[in-house]
Write a protein that holds these residues in place. Structure first.
Motif, PDB file in Angstrom:
ATOM      1  N   ARG A   7       0.822  -1.208   0.000  1.00 30.35           N
ATOM      2  CA  ARG A   7       0.000   0.000   0.000  1.00 30.35           C
ATOM      3  C   ARG A   7       0.854   1.254   0.000  1.00 30.35           C
ATOM      4  NH1 ARG A   7      -4.395  -1.974  -2.123  1.00 30.35           N
ATOM      5  NH2 ARG A   7      -5.402  -3.583  -0.840  1.00 30.35           N
ATOM      6  N   GLN A  10       2.115   1.813  -3.485  1.00 28.56           N
ATOM      7  CA  GLN A  10       1.036   2.242  -4.370  1.00 28.56           C
ATOM      8  C   GLN A  10       0.687   3.710  -4.167  1.00 28.56           C
ATOM      9  OE1 GLN A  10      -1.971  -0.634  -3.300  1.00 28.56           O
ATOM     10  NE2 GLN A  10      -1.394  -2.055  -4.946  1.00 28.56           N
ATOM     11  N   VAL A 103      -6.575   1.034   5.021  1.00 26.04           N
ATOM     12  CA  VAL A 103      -5.118   1.029   4.872  1.00 26.04           C
ATOM     13  C   VAL A 103      -4.531   1.477   6.207  1.00 26.04           C
ATOM     14  CG1 VAL A 103      -3.144   1.981   3.625  1.00 26.04           C
ATOM     15  CG2 VAL A 103      -5.298   1.597   2.417  1.00 26.04           C
ATOM     16  N   GLN A 108      -0.515   5.567   5.458  1.00 26.12           N
ATOM     17  CA  GLN A 108      -1.125   6.696   4.760  1.00 26.12           C
ATOM     18  C   GLN A 108      -0.448   8.017   5.108  1.00 26.12           C
ATOM     19  OE1 GLN A 108      -5.556   6.692   4.376  1.00 26.12           O
ATOM     20  NE2 GLN A 108      -5.438   5.063   5.898  1.00 26.12           N
TER      21      GLN A 108
END
Length: 265
Positions: A7, A10, A103, A108
């Protein structure tokens, strides 16, 4: 862990593509960042035109300290530096949005507005370190410790970034407090710690162990005696210190997230 890393990559890739939409601007920022950080070492080089040593260390030895700390700090800043704006995210309600997404929150926060241009700082410090390495009398153990130093130092700076940013869960406008120990820590460890009072070195060993970023490993690699007379095995403790800081950091982060009660807006 694999899912979290996926994640992170990405989200970071999205920001990289966005920043590359304006290639001229991106390259100007990269080149500018390289030149600005390069001025720091130019200042050290100019200083050595008037002195023979700094704290008993020659120019190439100081360059080794500067490069080791600089590379580790730059990589940590690249990967998690965005977390220093945690207080801003809280004030704007952006953190609340992240909390409802599937997530990990830390992923994040760290990947938000990922700036690949910060690689210029890694490159600049890496060049200085590479030049300094040409003056080292290498042995297998010194090569091993140098690699361990860079990895452990990166982890230490990453842990310090995250742990001190957590202060903003309780005092939102305190980013500069964290910066004093992250950016300030990088500045201090770029020089021989012998130029500071022994109390500072002890504090950086037992309180906020930034001396393990590069100081103790560098003493072994450069063949220098420890000015405080600590055991030789101290110079190999950076990975242990890094692991301990990660454990403390995760505890602090989880405590901050659990006690977070939103902005109320």
């Amino acid at each position: 862990m694999v899912e979290a890393l996926t994640r992170y990559v990405q989200i970071s890739a999205l920001w990289v593509r966005a920043s590359r939409a304006y290639p001229v601007s991106w390259w100007m920022l990269v080149i500018g960042g390289f030149l600005i950080t390069g001025v720091e070492f130019v200042g050290i080089w100019i200083l050595f035109q008037n002195i023979d040593n700094l704290g008993g260390f020659s120019l190439h030895e100081v360059a080794f300290l500067y490069g080791g700390s600089g590379v580790a700090f730059a990589i940590a800043d690249l990967l998690v530096g965005r977390i220093e704006r945690l207080g801003q995210m809280i004030r704007l309600g952006k953190l609340d949005q992240m909390l409802v997404r599937p997530v990990p929150l830390l992923v994040q926060v760290c990947a938000d507005e990922f700036a690949l241009r910060r690689l210029s700082r890694v490159a600049q410090a890496g060049l200085v370190l590479g030049w300094a390495c040409t003056y080292v009398d290498w042995t297998p153990s010194r090569v091993l410790l140098t690699v361990l130093m860079l990895v452990a130092a990166t982890v230490i700076f990453t842990a310090v970034f995250v742990a001190l940013a957590c202060i903003q869960f309780w005092t939102i406008d305190s980013a500069e407090v964290a910066n004093a120990f992250t950016y300030g820590g990088n500045t201090v460890t770029s020089y021989p710690l012998t130029v500071f009072p022994s109390e500072v070195l002890k504090a950086m060993t037992f309180v906020l162990p930034l001396a393990f970023v590069n100081w103790y490993p560098s003493l072994y690699v450069l063949g220098r005696e420890d000015p405080l007379g600590y055991p030789a095995w101290t110079q190999w403790l950076s990975p242990v210190v890094a692991a301990a800081l990660v454990a403390v950091t995760m505890l602090v982060w989880r405590t901050g997230v659990r006690q977070y009660r939103s902005t109320g807006s």
